[in-house]
Design an enzyme around this catalytic site. Sequence first.
Site, PDB file in Angstrom:
ATOM      1  N   LYS A  39       0.764  -1.192   0.047  1.00 18.35           N
ATOM      2  CA  LYS A  39       0.124   0.035   0.167  1.00 18.35           C
ATOM      3  C   LYS A  39       0.902   1.545   0.013  1.00 18.35           C
ATOM      4  O   LYS A  39       1.721   1.412   0.798  1.00 18.35           O
ATOM      5  CB  LYS A  39      -0.934   0.069   1.199  1.00 18.35           C
ATOM      6  CG  LYS A  39      -2.099  -1.218   1.232  1.00 18.35           C
ATOM      7  CD  LYS A  39      -2.873  -1.480   2.400  1.00 18.35           C
ATOM      8  CE  LYS A  39      -3.947  -2.303   2.327  1.00 18.35           C
ATOM      9  NZ  LYS A  39      -4.455  -2.673   3.375  1.00 18.35           N
ATOM     10  N   LYS A  41      15.604   7.204  -6.167  1.00 17.60           N
ATOM     11  CA  LYS A  41      15.702   7.078  -7.634  1.00 17.60           C
ATOM     12  C   LYS A  41      17.084   6.754  -7.823  1.00 17.60           C
ATOM     13  O   LYS A  41      17.964   7.444  -7.426  1.00 17.60           O
ATOM     14  CB  LYS A  41      15.021   8.294  -8.207  1.00 17.60           C
ATOM     15  CG  LYS A  41      13.798   8.601  -7.810  1.00 17.60           C
ATOM     16  CD  LYS A  41      13.139   9.893  -8.523  1.00 17.60           C
ATOM     17  CE  LYS A  41      11.783  10.281  -7.864  1.00 17.60           C
ATOM     18  NZ  LYS A  41      12.234  11.243  -6.484  1.00 17.60           N
ATOM     19  N   TYR A  81      18.960  14.899  -5.582  1.00 17.93           N
ATOM     20  CA  TYR A  81      18.612  15.913  -5.154  1.00 17.93           C
ATOM     21  C   TYR A  81      19.686  16.509  -3.961  1.00 17.93           C
ATOM     22  O   TYR A  81      19.571  17.581  -3.505  1.00 17.93           O
ATOM     23  CB  TYR A  81      17.140  15.799  -4.298  1.00 17.93           C
ATOM     24  CG  TYR A  81      16.267  15.357  -5.032  1.00 17.93           C
ATOM     25  CD1 TYR A  81      16.008  15.620  -6.546  1.00 17.93           C
ATOM     26  CD2 TYR A  81      15.133  14.627  -4.585  1.00 17.93           C
ATOM     27  CE1 TYR A  81      15.217  15.349  -7.231  1.00 17.93           C
ATOM     28  CE2 TYR A  81      14.017  14.308  -5.263  1.00 17.93           C
ATOM     29  CZ  TYR A  81      14.109  14.508  -6.770  1.00 17.93           C
ATOM     30  OH  TYR A  81      13.220  14.256  -7.574  1.00 17.93           O
TER      31      TYR A  81
END
Length: 316
Positions: free
Chosen positions: A12, A78, A49
């Site tokens: 989930k 990522k 980032y």
Amino acid sequence: MATYVQLNTTAKMPLMGLGTWKSPAGQVTAAVMAAIDAGYRHFDCAYVYQNEKEVGEGIQQKIKEGVVKREDLFIVSKLWCTFYEKPLVKGACQKTLADLKLDYLDLYLMHWPLGFKAGDELFPKDEKGMAIPSNADILQTWEAMEELVDAGLVKAIGISNFNHEQIERLLNKPGLKYKPATNQIECHPYLTQEKLIKYCQSKGIAVTAYSPLGSPDRPWAKPEDPSLLDDPKIKEIAAKHNKTPAQVLLRFQIQRNVIVIPKSVTPQRIAENFKVFDFELTKEEMATILSFNRNWRICTMSMSKVHKDYPFHAEY
């Protein structure tokens, strides 16, 4: 009202997450802690980032305080494009895990459908300022991603910025072991992505919308660019529901069963962005917002537009 999407792995994934692109390293630890206090359990991170260490500190602090357990959280990162050669994938993932101070990720994405030349430069460019590609084939990169699942480093793998032709190629890969669980794409009322979302959802691939508020803090914004948060029609819908324009933009995606990851480092806005499960936009309002589409893209990755795998030449 559901607050999560069930992935094709049965996990989930919370519909609302905190984005961390452009969050300054000095502010993101506090932002993550404020978000956990406000009810967020999903955090969207990335190697590129350059703030994963600080994100990890915020997560660790809240686990230490006993506010959350690791298994309550859904952490996404990522793989950056300079690590797309098969032998580099595992080390890149391990670096992210070490920075985030975690022993597994809930979801790990290929950040773009194109590889860059390996090395320390995050954005290797030639003398014309164009990205220097790597020879890595994304299908090979995907095999290395699948190995991360088998090694227990990540629970699920997915993609980002892939067009439907690239997804089709991946789904048709001989010997595909794991289907992508999600595709993370830019999406907001000026880029509604109806065809791509429909395609992904029809294949059992969940969609996450990045820049759902139109990324007002993007470094390359021009004064004449359209501003979603100031759009009079959005403001009108917001006033009707006694909500803010940001809440309407987020609710719009959630009602399409699209996961959203608004970025903020302001505790008050972080909390405000989360309050989107207590109202509903009407069919008419949804249709009005969808009608704003003008295929206006914020993240064009223009340094890669001559790359053979550049995703945005295709219609969707």
